[in-house]
Design an enzyme around this catalytic site. Structure first.
Site, PDB file in Angstrom:
ATOM      1  N   LEU A 119      46.297  26.966  84.513  1.00 12.48           N
ATOM      2  CA  LEU A 119      45.574  27.654  83.434  1.00 12.48           C
ATOM      3  C   LEU A 119      44.179  28.073  83.888  1.00 12.48           C
ATOM      4  CD1 LEU A 119      46.208  25.898  79.997  1.00 12.48           C
ATOM      5  CD2 LEU A 119      46.940  28.151  80.738  1.00 12.48           C
ATOM      6  N   HIS A 120      44.128  29.109  84.740  1.00  8.57           N
ATOM      7  CA  HIS A 120      42.809  29.631  85.098  1.00  8.57           C
ATOM      8  C   HIS A 120      42.481  30.751  84.126  1.00  8.57           C
ATOM      9  CE1 HIS A 120      44.529  33.076  87.404  1.00  8.57           C
ATOM     10  NE2 HIS A 120      45.516  32.229  87.531  1.00  8.57           N
ATOM     11  N   VAL A 121      41.532  31.602  84.474  1.00  4.74           N
ATOM     12  CA  VAL A 121      41.002  32.541  83.484  1.00  4.74           C
ATOM     13  C   VAL A 121      42.062  33.440  82.853  1.00  4.74           C
ATOM     14  CG1 VAL A 121      39.399  34.445  83.101  1.00  4.74           C
ATOM     15  CG2 VAL A 121      38.724  32.524  84.525  1.00  4.74           C
TER      16      VAL A 121
END
Lengths: 96, 326
Positions: free
Chosen positions: A19-21
């Site tokens: 769950l990065h940007v």
């Protein structure tokens, strides 16, 4: 008020960086489109699924298991779309 | 809404202790491995001198065993066999971590013993008393009860203000306006609170992973210090005031019009003064929050606007009554 039915479901992140940007943004954007509440839990920390910033603080990586709790009139539709999104690895070409 | 208010202290492992204190305590791991996953059972140090002499009554095994020049000197005075046997006794009595201070070289036999028993050995260049002192701060911070709250925190005129309320009411936009007025962002959207047990105060900061970033609807993510300069962010601030945004329709008649209604929000067992500010079209929230912070500052300094006005009106009433009487 009618009693709130909460659907619980676990999903496993499959894309490379978790769950990065961009995934967090897509997650929050999707969640905000429905008339439903969604929370995401990882390692005992629970955050709102409609907040990008909060989702990123989960530090969820590939293989992390997220526990989703969804409620509200459109809960089932939302859950379905989120599951599909996770399964499609958030449609990010480099992380398939 | 659940506050996640756990009053009890947080538990943590030796690994977390090492990570938090490596720099401040000038500490390195001599023997680590699986032993590092051991919980720190009592967050303080113990000088095991007495136990090393063979007296085990009241041995504080749940603490971190701090070996200074005295303990080490005593150990060196023993023959090698007894030395190891004494250490083994402490391990048998469940000691799980030894810290060698003053840059003492950890003997090979001790390392081997620790490795076999899964016990952690740490070493520091600091003097024993210096280490014990600094260690207290590190341990206290780790032990501090913590929670996360949905709220955006800004340092406004020296006051730590957390804005909370339903999403879409403009918390982040208000924070942006406050930053442009020379105030500093502490945390956007999600605020991590830590309780200072001794002072019974709360401290706010951002989660490490998203520190210094904000999400502004329509613009996206911004890195605050890059856009507004380093003075626009603040790493940690005491939480002094909670401002709760509510839709005007949701409040109805329950609104403080005078400013003498004391409300509180409670996090981790600490009360924080709360103001409820109605949100409606045309209300300048930036200005309102800034004024609220200044008013709060004044009140803390002892000035109470509502009380003062009340006294003035009563005095006027007195004067008028005497005027008509005579």
């Amino acid at each position: 008020m009618a009693e709130e039915k909460v659907i619980e479901k676990e999903v496993t992140l499959l894309n490379r960086y978790g769950l990065h940007v961009r995934p967090a943004g897509l997650f929050a954007k999707t969640a905000s489109r429905y008339d439903a509440d969604i929370t995401v839990e990882k390692d005992g920390v629970e955050v709102s699924g409609k907040s990008i910033m909060a989702l990123m603080t989960l530090e969820a990586v590939s293989g992390s298991v997220l526990k989703l709790k969804v409620s509200g009139p459109e809960a089932e539709d939302l859950l379905e779309e989120i599951e599909a999104l996770v399964a499609r690895k958030f449609d990010i070409p480099d992380e398939q | 809404m659940a506050d996640g208010n756990s009053i009890t202290g947080s538990s943590f492992t030796l690994r977390q202790f090492v990570a938090a204190g490596a720099e401040r305590l000038k500490m390195e791991v001599v023997v680590g491995g699986r032993g590092l996953d051991h919980q720190v059972l009592e967050p303080m140090t113990n000088r095991p001198g007495l136990a090393l002499t063979g007296f085990y009554g009241h041995f504080a095994w749940p603490r971190l065993q701090l070996v200074g020049l005295a303990e080490n000197g005593y150990m060196e005075s023993l023959d090698p066999k007894t030395r190891i046997a004494r250490l083994q006794e402490l391990i048998d009595r469940r000691a799980y971590c030894f810290i060698y201070a003053c840059g003492i070289e950890v003997p090979e036999a001790v390392k081997a013993l620790a490795e076999k028993a899964g016990v952690t050995i740490l070493a520091t260049k600091l003097l024993t008393r210096e280490f014990a002192h600094q260690c207290t701060f590190v341990l206290e911070e780790l032990r501090a009860p913590k929670t996360r709250i949905y709220g955006t925190t800004v340092e406004v005129a020296g006051i730590g203000v957390m804005m909370e309320g339903d999403s879409g009411l403009g918390k982040s936009e208000t924070a942006l306006g406050l930053i442009k007025h020379g105030n500093a962002l502490v945390a956007d959207d999600l605020t991590c609170l830590r309780k200072d047990i001794a002072a019974n105060k709360l401290f706010a900061r951002a989660c490490d992973s998203t520190r210094n970033y904000m999400e502004i609807r329509g613009i996206g993510l911004i890195h605050v210090p890059s856009v507004f300069g380093v003075t626009a962010v603040c790493r940690e601030k005491s939480l002094d005031l909670v401002v709760t945004f509510r839709r005007l329709n949701d409040i109805k008649g329950d609104l403080d019009r005078v400013g003498d209604d004391r409300r509180w929000r409670t996090f981790l067992g600490v009360n924080v003064p709360q103001l409820v500010i109605p949100v409606a079209a045309g209300r300048d929230l930036v200005n309102l929050v800034e004024t609220a912070a200044q008013q709060f500052k004044l009140r803390v300094a002892g000035y109470d606007a509502a009380g003062d006005l009340d006294r003035r009106l009563k005095r006027l009433a007195d004067e008028m009554r005497h005027g008509t009487a005579s």
